[in-house]
Design a protein around this motif. Structure first.
Motif, PDB file in Angstrom:
ATOM      1  N   LEU A 163       0.837  -1.209   0.000  1.00 31.15           N
ATOM      2  CA  LEU A 163       0.000   0.000   0.000  1.00 31.15           C
ATOM      3  C   LEU A 163       0.865   1.249   0.000  1.00 31.15           C
ATOM      4  N   HIS A 164       1.818   1.316   0.914  1.00 29.51           N
ATOM      5  CA  HIS A 164       2.679   2.500   0.987  1.00 29.51           C
ATOM      6  C   HIS A 164       3.458   2.681  -0.319  1.00 29.51           C
ATOM      7  N   GLY A 165       3.901   1.566  -0.898  1.00 25.74           N
ATOM      8  CA  GLY A 165       4.628   1.643  -2.162  1.00 25.74           C
ATOM      9  C   GLY A 165       3.768   2.182  -3.291  1.00 25.74           C
ATOM     10  N   ARG A 166       2.524   1.718  -3.369  1.00 20.99           N
ATOM     11  CA  ARG A 166       1.634   2.194  -4.436  1.00 20.99           C
ATOM     12  C   ARG A 166       1.301   3.681  -4.265  1.00 20.99           C
ATOM     13  N   ILE A 167       1.121   4.107  -3.026  1.00 22.52           N
ATOM     14  CA  ILE A 167       0.843   5.533  -2.795  1.00 22.52           C
ATOM     15  C   ILE A 167       2.027   6.371  -3.253  1.00 22.52           C
ATOM     16  N   ARG A 168       3.239   5.903  -2.971  1.00 25.43           N
ATOM     17  CA  ARG A 168       4.427   6.624  -3.435  1.00 25.43           C
ATOM     18  C   ARG A 168       4.459   6.685  -4.958  1.00 25.43           C
ATOM     19  N   GLU A 169       4.145   5.562  -5.605  1.00 26.02           N
ATOM     20  CA  GLU A 169       4.166   5.525  -7.068  1.00 26.02           C
ATOM     21  C   GLU A 169       3.113   6.452  -7.662  1.00 26.02           C
ATOM     22  N   ILE A 170       1.912   6.406  -7.106  1.00 24.71           N
ATOM     23  CA  ILE A 170       0.829   7.247  -7.625  1.00 24.71           C
ATOM     24  C   ILE A 170       1.160   8.723  -7.439  1.00 24.71           C
ATOM     25  N   SER A 171       1.863   9.043  -6.354  1.00 21.42           N
ATOM     26  CA  SER A 171       2.189  10.443  -6.074  1.00 21.42           C
ATOM     27  C   SER A 171       3.077  11.055  -7.153  1.00 21.42           C
ATOM     28  N   GLY A 172       3.865  10.200  -7.815  1.00 20.14           N
ATOM     29  CA  GLY A 172       4.786  10.706  -8.828  1.00 20.14           C
ATOM     30  C   GLY A 172       5.990  11.427  -8.246  1.00 20.14           C
ATOM     31  N   GLN A 173       6.155  11.374  -6.935  1.00 15.93           N
ATOM     32  CA  GLN A 173       7.257  12.064  -6.257  1.00 15.93           C
ATOM     33  C   GLN A 173       8.456  11.125  -6.170  1.00 15.93           C
ATOM     34  N   ARG A 174       9.240  11.072  -7.219  1.00 16.47           N
ATOM     35  CA  ARG A 174      10.353  10.126  -7.263  1.00 16.47           C
ATOM     36  C   ARG A 174      11.430  10.440  -6.229  1.00 16.47           C
ATOM     37  N   THR A 175      11.670  11.714  -5.988  1.00 14.23           N
ATOM     38  CA  THR A 175      12.673  12.090  -4.982  1.00 14.23           C
ATOM     39  C   THR A 175      12.244  11.600  -3.605  1.00 14.23           C
ATOM     40  N   ALA A 176      10.989  11.833  -3.271  1.00 16.03           N
ATOM     41  CA  ALA A 176      10.460  11.384  -1.977  1.00 16.03           C
ATOM     42  C   ALA A 176      10.512   9.870  -1.880  1.00 16.03           C
ATOM     43  N   ALA A 177      10.189   9.180  -2.961  1.00 21.64           N
ATOM     44  CA  ALA A 177      10.199   7.716  -2.958  1.00 21.64           C
ATOM     45  C   ALA A 177      11.596   7.185  -2.671  1.00 21.64           C
ATOM     46  N   GLY A 178      12.613   7.811  -3.263  1.00 19.46           N
ATOM     47  CA  GLY A 178      13.985   7.388  -3.029  1.00 19.46           C
ATOM     48  C   GLY A 178      14.400   7.583  -1.586  1.00 19.46           C
ATOM     49  N   VAL A 179      14.034   8.711  -1.010  1.00 18.37           N
ATOM     50  CA  VAL A 179      14.368   8.988   0.393  1.00 18.37           C
ATOM     51  C   VAL A 179      13.661   7.986   1.309  1.00 18.37           C
ATOM     52  N   LEU A 180      12.384   7.727   1.038  1.00 13.97           N
ATOM     53  CA  LEU A 180      11.618   6.814   1.882  1.00 13.97           C
ATOM     54  C   LEU A 180      12.163   5.395   1.818  1.00 13.97           C
ATOM     55  N   GLU A 181      12.604   4.960   0.648  1.00 15.81           N
ATOM     56  CA  GLU A 181      13.154   3.618   0.517  1.00 15.81           C
ATOM     57  C   GLU A 181      14.422   3.478   1.350  1.00 15.81           C
TER      58      GLU A 181
END
Length: 210
Positions: A126-144
């Motif tokens: 769920l958290h991964g899909r929300i990150r993907e849908i957000s389109g915020q690649r920078t945020a996704a990298g930091v969160l990972e």
């Protein structure tokens, strides 16, 4: 080198390599079929990511994250995941909403059946899909990167008695806020969920204290 970095990182995330475990270059070289130079470079990169630490005269080991640092990491996640939830609410299409709701129903079923590990996997999805849908690649990298550093505490959290029953309605609230395209409500729900994570981490540590 990229394959070696990814392999060691995944081993840490999956719990194959545990906190404070020594990482011996010769063993890693054999395990990942890579040169010692490639392993050394991979360990340096992972040290920069905060996943491992170099110990003088003793090589490298998986870095153990204290409760205080785990709380700090979760506080940062609270801000960034709130941003991602808000962005997801602005960008989500009908198919995205349907998928999030389907994950939510699967999470509800996992809680009903007592499937803790299944619920934990759905939580990550769920958290991964929300990150993907957000389109915020920078945020996704930091969160990972933050998730990888905090994996030991995330496992303890998942195993904490009653935790899925607490977090399920929080996740469903995030989903419905995104479905309603209400960015403020989505951000607020995500922050509320992460604040609950912090409170539970502190409870777990108090119970472990002698």
């Amino acid at each position: 080198m990229g394959d070696v970095v990814a392999g060691i990182r995944e081993a840490i995330l999956s719990g194959e390599f545990v906190p404070n475990q020594r990482l011996i270059e010769a063993d890693l070289s054999e395990q990942f079929a890579a040169s010692r130079a490639a392993v050394r470079a991979a360990l340096l990169e992972l040290a920069n990511e905060g996943l491992i630490e170099r110990v003088q005269n003793r090589g490298a080991r998986v870095r153990a994250v204290s409760l205080d640092e785990a709380v700090e990491i979760t506080e940062v996640r609270m801000v960034i995941e709130g941003l991602c939830a808000a962005k997801a609410a602005e960008r989500a299409g009908e198919a995205d909403v349907a998928e999030l709701r389907s994950i939510g129903e699967d999470m509800r079923a996992a809680v009903s059946s007592g499937d803790v590990f299944g619920y934990s996997r759905l939580n990550e999805r769920l958290h991964g899909r929300i990150r993907e849908i957000s389109g915020q690649r920078t945020a996704a990298g930091v969160l990972e990167r933050l998730r990888a550093q905090n994996v030991r505490h995330q496992f303890r959290l998942a195993m904490h008695p009653g935790r899925p029953q607490v977090s399920l309605p929080q996740h469903l609230e995030i989903i419905e806020a995104i479905a309603a395209r209400d960015a403020r409500a989505a951000e607020r729900a995500a922050r509320t969920h992460l604040r609950s994570v912090i409170e539970t981490l502190s409870q777990i540590e108090r119970r472990r204290a002698p």
